[in-house]
Design a protein around this motif. Structure first.
Motif, PDB file in Angstrom:
ATOM      1  N   SER A   7       0.837  -1.196   0.000  1.00 33.44           N
ATOM      2  CA  SER A   7       0.000   0.000   0.000  1.00 33.44           C
ATOM      3  C   SER A   7       0.877   1.253   0.000  1.00 33.44           C
ATOM      4  N   PRO A   8       0.457   2.285  -0.731  1.00 29.18           N
ATOM      5  CA  PRO A   8       1.207   3.541  -0.739  1.00 29.18           C
ATOM      6  C   PRO A   8       0.919   4.429   0.473  1.00 29.18           C
ATOM      7  N   CYS A   9       0.072   3.959   1.370  1.00 23.72           N
ATOM      8  CA  CYS A   9      -0.294   4.752   2.542  1.00 23.72           C
ATOM      9  C   CYS A   9       0.950   5.082   3.372  1.00 23.72           C
ATOM     10  N   VAL A  10       1.072   6.356   3.731  1.00 20.77           N
ATOM     11  CA  VAL A  10       2.192   6.808   4.563  1.00 20.77           C
ATOM     12  C   VAL A  10       1.690   7.353   5.901  1.00 20.77           C
ATOM     13  N   CYS A  25      -0.839  10.113   0.124  1.00 14.55           N
ATOM     14  CA  CYS A  25      -0.529   9.068  -0.867  1.00 14.55           C
ATOM     15  C   CYS A  25      -0.981   9.398  -2.281  1.00 14.55           C
ATOM     16  N   ARG A  27      -4.055   9.074  -3.507  1.00  9.97           N
ATOM     17  CA  ARG A  27      -5.196   8.293  -3.977  1.00  9.97           C
ATOM     18  C   ARG A  27      -6.514   9.010  -3.704  1.00  9.97           C
ATOM     19  N   LEU A  50       0.145   7.695  -9.113  1.00  7.02           N
ATOM     20  CA  LEU A  50       0.459   8.496  -7.934  1.00  7.02           C
ATOM     21  C   LEU A  50       1.628   9.470  -8.079  1.00  7.02           C
TER      22      LEU A  50
END
Length: 65
Positions: A7-10, A25, A27, A50
């Motif tokens: 996941s690109p979640c930071v 991120c 999204r 992204l």
């Protein structure tokens, strides 16, 4: 076979209401919601969008969805 991408979640979850993107991120809310159930191919398609979105957010430009 290539596994599912990470996941690109930071953990910087804040929606930019102007463009409807997470500022952490890049999204959309729909993309965030579908991530866990999306195929690896769909996840890679989202990831490909992204970098440009994040660059546009950083520059203060309206992101293209």
């Amino acid at each position: 076979m290539i596994g599912a991408p990470q996941s690109p979640c930071v953990a910087v979850c804040a929606l930019d209401a102007r463009v409807g993107l997470c500022t952490g991120c890049g999204r959309t809310l729909a993309e965030i919601g579908e991530w866990g159930g999306a195929t690896a191919e769909r996840q890679r398609a989202i990831l490909a969008l992204l970098p440009e979105r994040m660059a546009q957010l950083a520059a203060g430009l309206p992101a293209r969805l």
